[in-house]
Scaffold this motif. Structure first.
Motif, PDB file in Angstrom:
ATOM      1  N   SER A 397      43.063  46.836   8.374  1.00 16.13           N
ATOM      2  CA  SER A 397      44.021  47.781   7.765  1.00 16.13           C
ATOM      3  C   SER A 397      44.483  48.747   8.840  1.00 16.13           C
ATOM      4  O   SER A 397      43.815  48.915   9.857  1.00 16.13           O
ATOM      5  CB  SER A 397      43.356  48.592   6.664  1.00 16.13           C
ATOM      6  N   ILE A 398      45.574  49.424   8.531  1.00 17.75           N
ATOM      7  CA  ILE A 398      46.159  50.386   9.463  1.00 17.75           C
ATOM      8  C   ILE A 398      45.148  51.494   9.824  1.00 17.75           C
ATOM      9  O   ILE A 398      44.318  51.875   9.003  1.00 17.75           O
ATOM     10  CB  ILE A 398      47.436  50.976   8.816  1.00 17.75           C
ATOM     11  N   SER A 399      45.201  51.997  11.062  1.00 24.15           N
ATOM     12  CA  SER A 399      44.343  53.130  11.464  1.00 24.15           C
ATOM     13  C   SER A 399      44.954  54.425  10.972  1.00 24.15           C
ATOM     14  O   SER A 399      46.126  54.472  10.636  1.00 24.15           O
ATOM     15  CB  SER A 399      44.275  53.241  12.979  1.00 24.15           C
ATOM     16  N   LYS A 400      44.144  55.495  11.025  1.00 22.02           N
ATOM     17  CA  LYS A 400      44.687  56.755  10.510  1.00 22.02           C
ATOM     18  C   LYS A 400      45.585  57.472  11.535  1.00 22.02           C
ATOM     19  O   LYS A 400      46.315  58.389  11.176  1.00 22.02           O
ATOM     20  CB  LYS A 400      43.573  57.669  10.022  1.00 22.02           C
ATOM     21  N   SER A 401      45.515  57.085  12.793  1.00 23.16           N
ATOM     22  CA  SER A 401      46.398  57.690  13.790  1.00 23.16           C
ATOM     23  C   SER A 401      46.507  56.763  14.993  1.00 23.16           C
ATOM     24  O   SER A 401      45.677  55.863  15.166  1.00 23.16           O
ATOM     25  CB  SER A 401      45.852  59.048  14.255  1.00 23.16           C
ATOM     26  N   ILE A 402      47.499  57.020  15.832  1.00 20.59           N
ATOM     27  CA  ILE A 402      47.652  56.224  17.065  1.00 20.59           C
ATOM     28  C   ILE A 402      46.434  56.456  17.958  1.00 20.59           C
ATOM     29  O   ILE A 402      45.931  55.537  18.592  1.00 20.59           O
ATOM     30  CB  ILE A 402      48.935  56.630  17.825  1.00 20.59           C
ATOM     31  N   GLU A 403      45.953  57.713  17.994  1.00 22.18           N
ATOM     32  CA  GLU A 403      44.789  57.997  18.837  1.00 22.18           C
ATOM     33  C   GLU A 403      43.595  57.145  18.416  1.00 22.18           C
ATOM     34  O   GLU A 403      42.916  56.557  19.237  1.00 22.18           O
ATOM     35  CB  GLU A 403      44.412  59.476  18.727  1.00 22.18           C
ATOM     36  N   ASN A 404      43.365  57.096  17.088  1.00 20.20           N
ATOM     37  CA  ASN A 404      42.251  56.281  16.598  1.00 20.20           C
ATOM     38  C   ASN A 404      42.467  54.818  16.939  1.00 20.20           C
ATOM     39  O   ASN A 404      41.551  54.136  17.422  1.00 20.20           O
ATOM     40  CB  ASN A 404      42.126  56.408  15.084  1.00 20.20           C
ATOM     41  N   PHE A 405      43.683  54.356  16.710  1.00 18.02           N
ATOM     42  CA  PHE A 405      43.981  52.949  16.948  1.00 18.02           C
ATOM     43  C   PHE A 405      43.765  52.597  18.425  1.00 18.02           C
ATOM     44  O   PHE A 405      43.150  51.589  18.761  1.00 18.02           O
ATOM     45  CB  PHE A 405      45.425  52.641  16.538  1.00 18.02           C
ATOM     46  N   TYR A 406      44.253  53.477  19.289  1.00 19.98           N
ATOM     47  CA  TYR A 406      44.154  53.224  20.732  1.00 19.98           C
ATOM     48  C   TYR A 406      42.687  53.171  21.157  1.00 19.98           C
ATOM     49  O   TYR A 406      42.281  52.306  21.934  1.00 19.98           O
ATOM     50  CB  TYR A 406      44.900  54.330  21.480  1.00 19.98           C
ATOM     51  N   GLN A 407      41.907  54.095  20.606  1.00 15.84           N
ATOM     52  CA  GLN A 407      40.503  54.145  20.994  1.00 15.84           C
ATOM     53  C   GLN A 407      39.718  52.962  20.414  1.00 15.84           C
ATOM     54  O   GLN A 407      38.929  52.325  21.098  1.00 15.84           O
ATOM     55  CB  GLN A 407      39.879  55.457  20.550  1.00 15.84           C
ATOM     56  N   GLU A 408      39.987  52.664  19.127  1.00 15.48           N
ATOM     57  CA  GLU A 408      39.259  51.564  18.487  1.00 15.48           C
ATOM     58  C   GLU A 408      39.627  50.230  19.138  1.00 15.48           C
ATOM     59  O   GLU A 408      38.759  49.425  19.490  1.00 15.48           O
ATOM     60  CB  GLU A 408      39.585  51.536  16.985  1.00 15.48           C
ATOM     61  N   SER A 409      40.915  49.997  19.325  1.00 18.35           N
ATOM     62  CA  SER A 409      41.322  48.709  19.899  1.00 18.35           C
ATOM     63  C   SER A 409      40.920  48.625  21.374  1.00 18.35           C
ATOM     64  O   SER A 409      40.697  47.545  21.903  1.00 18.35           O
ATOM     65  CB  SER A 409      42.827  48.492  19.749  1.00 18.35           C
ATOM     66  N   GLY A 410      40.774  49.807  22.006  1.00 18.93           N
ATOM     67  CA  GLY A 410      40.401  49.851  23.423  1.00 18.93           C
ATOM     68  C   GLY A 410      38.973  49.381  23.685  1.00 18.93           C
ATOM     69  O   GLY A 410      38.564  49.256  24.835  1.00 18.93           O
ATOM     70  N   ARG A 411      38.236  49.111  22.613  1.00 14.63           N
ATOM     71  CA  ARG A 411      36.872  48.582  22.834  1.00 14.63           C
ATOM     72  C   ARG A 411      36.918  47.121  23.232  1.00 14.63           C
ATOM     73  O   ARG A 411      35.905  46.544  23.624  1.00 14.63           O
ATOM     74  CB  ARG A 411      36.034  48.787  21.564  1.00 14.63           C
ATOM     75  N   ALA A 412      38.090  46.537  23.195  1.00 17.53           N
ATOM     76  CA  ALA A 412      38.238  45.153  23.662  1.00 17.53           C
ATOM     77  C   ALA A 412      38.426  45.155  25.180  1.00 17.53           C
ATOM     78  O   ALA A 412      38.954  46.108  25.752  1.00 17.53           O
ATOM     79  CB  ALA A 412      39.449  44.513  22.997  1.00 17.53           C
ATOM     80  N   GLY A 413      37.959  44.078  25.810  1.00 10.90           N
ATOM     81  CA  GLY A 413      38.290  43.805  27.211  1.00 10.90           C
ATOM     82  C   GLY A 413      37.840  44.818  28.234  1.00 10.90           C
ATOM     83  O   GLY A 413      38.552  45.065  29.202  1.00 10.90           O
ATOM     84  N   ARG A 414      36.646  45.371  28.071  1.00 10.00           N
ATOM     85  CA  ARG A 414      36.157  46.326  29.077  1.00 10.00           C
ATOM     86  C   ARG A 414      35.859  45.624  30.400  1.00 10.00           C
ATOM     87  O   ARG A 414      35.726  46.265  31.432  1.00 10.00           O
ATOM     88  CB  ARG A 414      34.909  47.055  28.559  1.00 10.00           C
ATOM     89  N   ASP A 415      35.727  44.283  30.355  1.00 10.07           N
ATOM     90  CA  ASP A 415      35.474  43.539  31.591  1.00 10.07           C
ATOM     91  C   ASP A 415      36.783  43.148  32.292  1.00 10.07           C
ATOM     92  O   ASP A 415      36.793  42.324  33.205  1.00 10.07           O
ATOM     93  CB  ASP A 415      34.661  42.273  31.279  1.00 10.07           C
ATOM     94  N   ASP A 416      37.908  43.709  31.838  1.00 13.48           N
ATOM     95  CA  ASP A 416      39.224  43.455  32.427  1.00 13.48           C
ATOM     96  C   ASP A 416      39.777  42.063  32.150  1.00 13.48           C
ATOM     97  O   ASP A 416      40.824  41.694  32.674  1.00 13.48           O
ATOM     98  CB  ASP A 416      39.245  43.712  33.952  1.00 13.48           C
ATOM     99  N   GLN A 417      39.074  41.257  31.348  1.00 14.93           N
ATOM    100  CA  GLN A 417      39.610  39.943  30.979  1.00 14.93           C
ATOM    101  C   GLN A 417      40.579  40.105  29.809  1.00 14.93           C
ATOM    102  O   GLN A 417      40.436  41.036  29.009  1.00 14.93           O
ATOM    103  CB  GLN A 417      38.465  39.018  30.535  1.00 14.93           C
TER     104      GLN A 417
END
Ligand SMILES: Nc1ncnc2c1ncn2[C@@H]1O[C@H](COP(=O)(O)OP(=O)(O)OP(=O)(O)O)[C@@H](O)[C@H]1O
Length: 674
Positions: A397-417
């Motif tokens: 579902s949609i996030s409550k803000s762009i900041e939340n979305f950016y941070q939550e989705s940013g948990r992907a690809g920490r290994d740069d892949q």
């Protein structure tokens, strides 16, 4: 013509002229109002731009200090050879990432600093390395115990003495830490980093007394404020106890403060500087752009069962046996999604605030060890997730803000892949979230939600461009490198259409049904607009809300909150023929659907951009045999994550960790920590 008739005719004429004039004046007033609004908007854009330029100037031209112009990227500071040695020998890191060296140089020069760096960028090293080479103790204020535990675990593996003062600290260790702060035991102590929660500092006066002692004996090296955006009520995670940190600069003026965060708008940065009383801090802002993340928005089916099917297909076709997170809006959604994935032989587990701490830790560990592939979670699964190979983050579902979305989705690809950030967007989800956004303590909840809605409605602008705009970043058009669905898609499938006529019908319908009150769904049911498919009509309603032609009308009962619609503050302007309501329309045949996932997955892999690393051989589609028993998760009573007050004295602060409490509401559609 008789005089009587002529008089009547004249009267009618003048009546018509008066009417015409009245209409003309009304329209002129509407136009003037609109011009005023536009000028106001232009003014606020200019103010924002002015601030942006000020920040950019500060960021790129290191400020003049008492020591003259210092260039923070220099490598001839007295500590540079030492930090290079420690970096390789202790931290086993070959080279610094952008802004790490600069930040370390600033803090070791005893200047205040705020570092904004995307999640996974390497903020921790910026204080851990200085802590190791400094004489005294570095105090780190961190909002979550789980986050602290992860950090301490990592530091212990590197043989760095780091401790934490909280409820789970054994009594004898608490006494020992307090004695070290006091100056007793300090000669034999190797303590380098001490983690405290903001609650501990704000509610436990004796801690401040101990820190005073530390300061007076010159053993207080620096103060680190992790997740520093929590200081500002304009930020997405405002924590009232963080405000107490404003006392530090007055109490300990010589101690450099280093604030760390992954996200902060200019408004938030200004607020942080004011609250912490560090107006002259050096600001570093690493580019927000995570080049390896592919952003996309999928249309979410209005039928729950179909959405689950789509989700299963998406994971099986694109991310078979790969690590990922599915963020859901409520605990019930988490359990439903998890059950469906398990039923389809996908190794999945639940994480939300309704589960016991042990259950949450267990599932987190299994996921870290890749024994469970997918974590279905509310946003309670948040800060401090440090798994490098997360290949996808799906927002159910949609996030409550762009900041939340950016941070939550940013948990992907920490290994740069290459990794994927997929958001499932549906009209009705907005109205589930809106009442909570409205009730948000910060007062900015709805505005934050609108930015997120705009991100989802957008069909023509690069997704990264929208995120960069939100964070006031300067954007180069080729920065995306076709790593979002919009840039990847052919622009010929999009048309922009003026939907003023349809908008007028919507507003008229609301005006006619004032007594009955209409929700967005009821409004669509009442209308038969033949010029537009239902999906676009839904999108139009959302756009009209975002642009204030429509407004939510919240009605609260003890059991539920209903979101009705009414004409918004700009509704009158729509009567003006000059008004345009431009909506991106995607040719339906070209709208991305999840049934074409397999093909899309192939396209994405085939069409890989030149600068990102891509896993060449994506695993072929095959069914996973789940070794975990498939258990329908037990639905729990609504629980919320709450913080209890801390005690005032040494030690027994059994209250500063998040504890689960029953909430006094019967709804089980519980949104964690909203
Ligand atoms: N210069 C570097 N070179 C290689 N790896 C690094 C470097 N700096 C940090 N790392 C590694 O990157 C990973 C992420 O670092 P870190 O946890 O500090 O990120 P973060 O910015 O704090 O993220 P978050 O906001 O999610 O907490 C860690 O595994 C860390 O060891």
């Amino acid at each position: 013509m008789s005089t009587n008739t002529a008089g009547k005719f004249e009267q009618m004429n003048s009546h018509t002229t008066n009417n015409d004039e009245l209409i003309a004046i009304e329209l002129e007033i509407v136009e003037i109002d609109d011009q005023i609004n536009r000028l106001r908007h232009q003014r606020s854009c200019l103010i924002k731009r002015k601030q942006q330029l000020k920040v950019t100037i500060e960021q790129y031209q290191p400020r003049t200090t008492g020591n003259g112009n210092e260039h923070w990227q220099r490598t001839d500071f007295p500590w540079n050879s030492k930090i290079d040695e420690m970096r390789t020998e202790i931290f086993k890191i070959d080279s610094f990432r952008p802004w790490q060296l600069e930040t370390i140089n600033v803090t070791l020069s005893s200047h205040d600093c705020i570092l904004i760096m995307p999640t996974g960028g390497g903020k921790s090293l910026c204080y851990q390395l200085p802590a190791v080479i400094s004489e005294g103790i570095t105090i780190v204020v961190s909002p979550l115990l789980s986050l602290v535990e992860d950090q301490m675990y990592a530091l212990r593996k590197l043989n760095i003495d780091a401790r934490s003062l909280n409820t789970s600290t054994p009594r004898n260790e608490q006494t020992e830490i307090l004695q070290i702060l006091d100056g007793r035991n300090s000669s034999v102590s190797t303590l380098k980093i001490l983690y405290l929660t903001p609650e501990k500092i704000s509610k436990n006066k004796s801690i401040m007394a101990k820190l005073q002692k530390l300061y007076e004996t010159n053993r207080f090296s620096r103060l680190i404020i992790d997740e520093v955006h929590c200081v500002s009520q304009f930020g997405h995670d405002f924590r009232p106890d963080y405000k107490y940190l404003s006392i530090f600069k007055r109490q300990f003026p010589k101690i450099p403060i280093l604030g760390l965060t992954a996200t902060a708008t200019l408004k938030v940065i200004d607020d942080i500087r004011n609250i912490l009383k560090i107006p002259h801090c050096v600001l570093f802002r690493a580019p927000f752009n995570r080049k390896n993340l592919f952003y996309e928005v999928y249309h979410k089916s209005s039928v729950g069962k179909n959405t689950l099917k789509d989700l299963v297909n998406c994971i099986q076709n694109q991310f078979d046996k790969q690590s990922g997170i599915v963020y859901c809006l409520s605990q019930k959604d988490v359990e439903d999604v998890c059950f469906e994935l398990q039923q389809n032989n996908i190794k999945a587990g639940c994480y939300h605030a309704g589960l016991s701490a042990t259950a949450r830790t267990q599932i987190h560990e299994k996921w870290l060890e890749s024994k469970v592939h997918v974590i279905c979670a509310t946003i309670a699964f948040g800060m401090g997730i440090d798994k490098p190979d997360v290949r996808f983050v799906i927002h159910h579902s949609i996030s409550k803000s762009i900041e939340n979305f950016y941070q939550e989705s940013g948990r992907a690809g920490r290994d740069d892949q290459q990794s994927h950030c997929i958001l499932f967007f549906r009209f009705t989800d907005v109205f589930r979230l809106a009442p909570m956004a409205f009730a948000d303590k910060s007062g900015n909840g709805l505005q934050n939600l609108y930015s997120m809605i705009s991100y989802c409605l957008n069909e023509s602008q690069c997704r990264r461009k929208l995120i960069s705009k939100y964070f006031d970043e300067v954007w180069q058009s080729n920065d995306c490198n076709q790593m979002c669905d919009i840039c990847r898609r052919s622009s010929t499938s999009i048309t922009q259409r003026n939907c003023r006529e349809e908008a007028l019908i919507l507003i008229a319908c609301l005006n006619e049904n004032k007594k009955e009150r209409l929700t967005a769904i009821k409004l669509i049911e009442k209308l038969s607009i033949k010029t537009m498919v239902k999906l676009d009509l839904q999108r139009l309603i959302l756009q009209l809300i975002v642009e204030q032609y429509l407004k939510e009308d919240f009605h609260f009962t003890s059991y539920a909150t209903t979101c009705y619609l009414k004409p918004g503050p700009r509704a009158e302007y729509i009567k003006n023929e000059k008004c345009q309501i431009l909506l991106d329309i995607v040719e339906n045949a070209k709208r991305p659907t999840l049934t074409t996932n397999k093909k899309r997955a192939k396209q994405i892999v085939d069409k890989k951009p030149s600068t990102t690393t891509v896993t060449e051989d994506r695993p072929k589609l095959q069914m996973v045999t789940n070794t975990e028993p498939v258990v329908r998760p037990i639905r729990r009573k609504r629980r919320i994550l709450e913080y209890e007050d801390d005690e005032d004295d040494d030690g027994n602060d059994a209250k500063n960790i998040p504890i689960l409490k029953k909430a006094n509401t019967s709804s089980n559609d519980n949104m964690d920590a909203f």
